[in-house]
Design a protein around this motif. Structure first.
Motif, PDB file in Angstrom:
ATOM      1  N   THR A  20       0.868  -1.181   0.000  1.00 12.17           N
ATOM      2  CA  THR A  20       0.000   0.000   0.000  1.00 12.17           C
ATOM      3  C   THR A  20       0.902   1.226   0.000  1.00 12.17           C
ATOM      4  N   VAL A  21       0.733   2.068  -1.014  1.00 20.38           N
ATOM      5  CA  VAL A  21       1.594   3.228  -1.195  1.00 20.38           C
ATOM      6  C   VAL A  21       0.782   4.506  -1.044  1.00 20.38           C
ATOM      7  N   LEU A  22       1.280   5.420  -0.224  1.00 19.05           N
ATOM      8  CA  LEU A  22       0.647   6.721  -0.032  1.00 19.05           C
ATOM      9  C   LEU A  22       1.500   7.774  -0.725  1.00 19.05           C
ATOM     10  N   VAL A  23       0.924   8.511  -1.661  1.00 21.99           N
ATOM     11  CA  VAL A  23       1.661   9.544  -2.379  1.00 21.99           C
ATOM     12  C   VAL A  23       1.521  10.876  -1.663  1.00 21.99           C
ATOM     13  N   ALA A  24       2.648  11.526  -1.372  1.00 28.11           N
ATOM     14  CA  ALA A  24       2.636  12.879  -0.826  1.00 28.11           C
ATOM     15  C   ALA A  24       2.349  13.822  -1.993  1.00 28.11           C
ATOM     16  N   PHE A  25       1.134  14.343  -2.041  1.00 26.98           N
ATOM     17  CA  PHE A  25       0.628  15.036  -3.222  1.00 26.98           C
ATOM     18  C   PHE A  25       0.430  16.519  -2.933  1.00 26.98           C
ATOM     19  N   SER A  26       1.321  17.352  -3.462  1.00 31.18           N
ATOM     20  CA  SER A  26       1.212  18.797  -3.257  1.00 31.18           C
ATOM     21  C   SER A  26       0.380  19.473  -4.332  1.00 31.18           C
ATOM     22  N   GLY A  27       0.263  18.821  -5.492  1.00 28.81           N
ATOM     23  CA  GLY A  27      -0.442  19.420  -6.619  1.00 28.81           C
ATOM     24  C   GLY A  27       0.496  20.040  -7.627  1.00 28.81           C
ATOM     25  N   GLY A  28       1.803  20.121  -7.305  1.00 31.97           N
ATOM     26  CA  GLY A  28       2.794  20.638  -8.237  1.00 31.97           C
ATOM     27  C   GLY A  28       3.037  19.667  -9.379  1.00 31.97           C
ATOM     28  N   ALA A  29       3.849  20.098 -10.337  1.00 29.67           N
ATOM     29  CA  ALA A  29       4.095  19.270 -11.514  1.00 29.67           C
ATOM     30  C   ALA A  29       4.661  17.906 -11.141  1.00 29.67           C
ATOM     31  N   ASP A  30       5.627  17.869 -10.243  1.00 32.93           N
ATOM     32  CA  ASP A  30       6.319  16.620  -9.919  1.00 32.93           C
ATOM     33  C   ASP A  30       5.387  15.596  -9.273  1.00 32.93           C
ATOM     34  N   SER A  31       4.655  16.026  -8.234  1.00 33.65           N
ATOM     35  CA  SER A  31       3.785  15.065  -7.545  1.00 33.65           C
ATOM     36  C   SER A  31       2.555  14.712  -8.376  1.00 33.65           C
ATOM     37  N   THR A  32       2.114  15.629  -9.255  1.00 29.94           N
ATOM     38  CA  THR A  32       0.999  15.305 -10.148  1.00 29.94           C
ATOM     39  C   THR A  32       1.424  14.213 -11.126  1.00 29.94           C
ATOM     40  N   ALA A  33       2.637  14.350 -11.673  1.00 27.45           N
ATOM     41  CA  ALA A  33       3.161  13.319 -12.562  1.00 27.45           C
ATOM     42  C   ALA A  33       3.349  12.004 -11.822  1.00 27.45           C
TER      43      ALA A  33
END
Length: 478
Positions: A20-33
């Motif tokens: 189970t993987v949790l993505v740290a999602f800021s909404g910037g280009a890198d985390s969106t990709a």
């Protein structure tokens, strides 16, 4: 690019089937990709995927970023978690920089969310440019070889948020070999928008200056600069791994019951010694904000006298006779407030700020010499149990902590000595002496729990009544 990312995941065992993987999602280009790419892999690789966003409440458009993250996650069918905090207030309350405060709050949230989900890891969107920036930043700050190894594909991060210093999360970075321009090209190819953090373009942050000004200037000198920096990182990582393993083996021999043998540490070659000190700091406190100058200060410290100490970020290191002790600031003991608490002979447990005591009387008018020896020596050797001649005591007994000028005559000693000298003779750590309770009869110290009784109250052939005192250690409630 996608094939390279998949190979990196498999070769470095970042994600395995059933994870189970949790993505740290800021909404910037890198985390969106990152979220988009992992979503495309989840069925093939057989893992569960979630997204988490922390709203630091720093920027005016922070709520818009959170809303975007929620919409994008839901469009992919990915469960989304978010939390709002006040990084500015947290920084002010805890004496932290805004960047450090935001990081602590964010990782605390990610830790709690990953625990709720039973996540195997938290995925962050660090990429090759971030890696090169880190190597250069470490060089500028005075790092040693370890700093040149840059960011790792997988690491365990110990948290530093309040009351969570003993917690950690596993971080994975699937995009670490991918350059920034490749990420932007990927998003453009799928027509995916992302958030722009305006603070990333402000030159009041060192990392922004590195990214926006210094690296572009370096690339003008050599367009392959990023690749060359990462090649240096790879070479440094190989050397560091060898030296780190040697340091771990040395640290096994240096470890003592209370800390680390500084005489042994001093005998080590400098490259191994400095890595041992980094390992000690990482184990006992945190390597966050630790620079080469802090390691050098510890190298100097272990050559100093007993009692010497050095403050480093988030910890204090000190010499206690032949031992080096490193303590996180949260565990540094405060000086005890003066107190004098009566101890009644009831047979019941008495709770005090110095710990719990139990006192009772033993009537033994026919005590023999061999029994006296058992009472005075064998039993007293346990340290926390004492037998004394009740008729030689001034009641009520009291308990207090040490005072300047205290003197004490240990059992079978022919003279009274300064309490300080007694503790030195026993190699008692200077930082715990103020926390050791003293049992007082009149104005005399008659029992030091954990050590010994006074000679003037020991049992003799004439003893008729025996007072038994048990020290039950300090409880959390006290």
């Amino acid at each position: 690019m996608l094939d390279r990312i998949e190979r990196a995941i498999l070769n470095n065992r970042l994600i395995e089937e059933g994870d189970t993987v949790l993505v740290a999602f800021s909404g910037g280009a890198d985390s969106t990709a990152l979220l988009s790419i992992l979503n495309s892999f989840k069925q093939k690789l057989g893992f569960n995927l979630y997204a988490a966003h922390y709203n630091h409440s720093i920027r005016l458009d922070a709520d818009e970023d959170e809303a975007f993250c929620r919409r994008f996650s839901e469009s992919l069918g990915i469960s989304f978690f978010s939390e709002r905090g006040d990084a500015v207030a947290y920084a002010s309350a805890n004496g932290l920089s805004l960047e450090t405060a935001a990081r602590e709050l964010r990782f605390d949230f990610l830790y709690r969310t990953s625990e709720t989900l039973g996540a195997s890891s938290v995925a962050t969107a660090h990429h090759a440019n971030d890696d090169a920036e880190s190597v250069l930043m470490h060089m500028i700050r005075g790092s040693g070889l370890a700093g040149l190894t840059g960011i790792k594909y997988k690491s365990v991060r110990r948290l530093n948020a309040k009351n969570r210093d003993d917690k950690s999360i596993t971080l994975i970075r699937p995009l670490l070999e991918i350059k920034k321009e490749e990420i932007l090209e990927y998003l453009d190819s799928i027509g995916q928008e992302f958030c722009e953090d305006s603070t990333n373009f402000e030159l009041d942050a060192a990392r922004n200056v590195m990214r926006l000004k210094i690296i572009p200037m370096i690339e003008e000198l050599n367009p392959a600069a990023i690749d060359n920096i990462l090649r240096l990182k790879s070479i440094a990582a190989e050397d560091e791994a060898y030296l780190e393993n040697a340091a771990k083996e040395a640290l096994i021999d240096a470890r003592t019951q209370t800390g680390f043998n500084r005489v042994f540490l001093n005998s080590l070659p400098a490259p191994i010694l400095k890595r041992c000190l980094r390992l000690i700091i990482d184990e006992k406190a945190s390597l966050v904000d630790i620079e080469s100058k802090h390691i050098e200060s510890l190298v100097s410290l272990i050559k100093m006298r007993s009692g010497a100490s050095v403050d480093i970020p988030r910890a204090r290191a000190r010499n206690a006779f032949d031992t080096l002790i490193v303590e996180p600031r949260s565990e540094i003991k405060e000086t005890h407030v003066e107190c004098s608490i009566p101890l009644e002979i009831t047979g019941e447990t008495i709770s005090t700020s110095a710990g719990d005591f139990r006192l009772c009387v033993i009537e033994d008018p026919a005590m023999e010499k061999n029994e006296k020896k058992v009472y005075n020596y064998d039993v007293c050797a346990s340290g926390n149990v004492a037998f004394m001649d009740l008729d030689r005591l001034t009641l009520p007994l009291k308990v207090r902590f040490r005072r300047s000028g205290d003197r004490f005559r240990p059992i079978n000693c022919v003279w009274r000595m300064r309490l300080k000298d007694y503790f030195i003779s026993k190699k008692t750590d200077v930082c715990i002496r103020d926390a050791i309770p003293l049992v007082i009869s009149g104005e005399e110290i008659v029992f030091i729990p954990g050590f010994v009784i006074a000679d003037g109250v020991k049992l003799t052939d004439k003893t008729k009544r025996i007072l038994k005192i048990e020290y039950l250690e300090k409880t959390k409630e006290n």
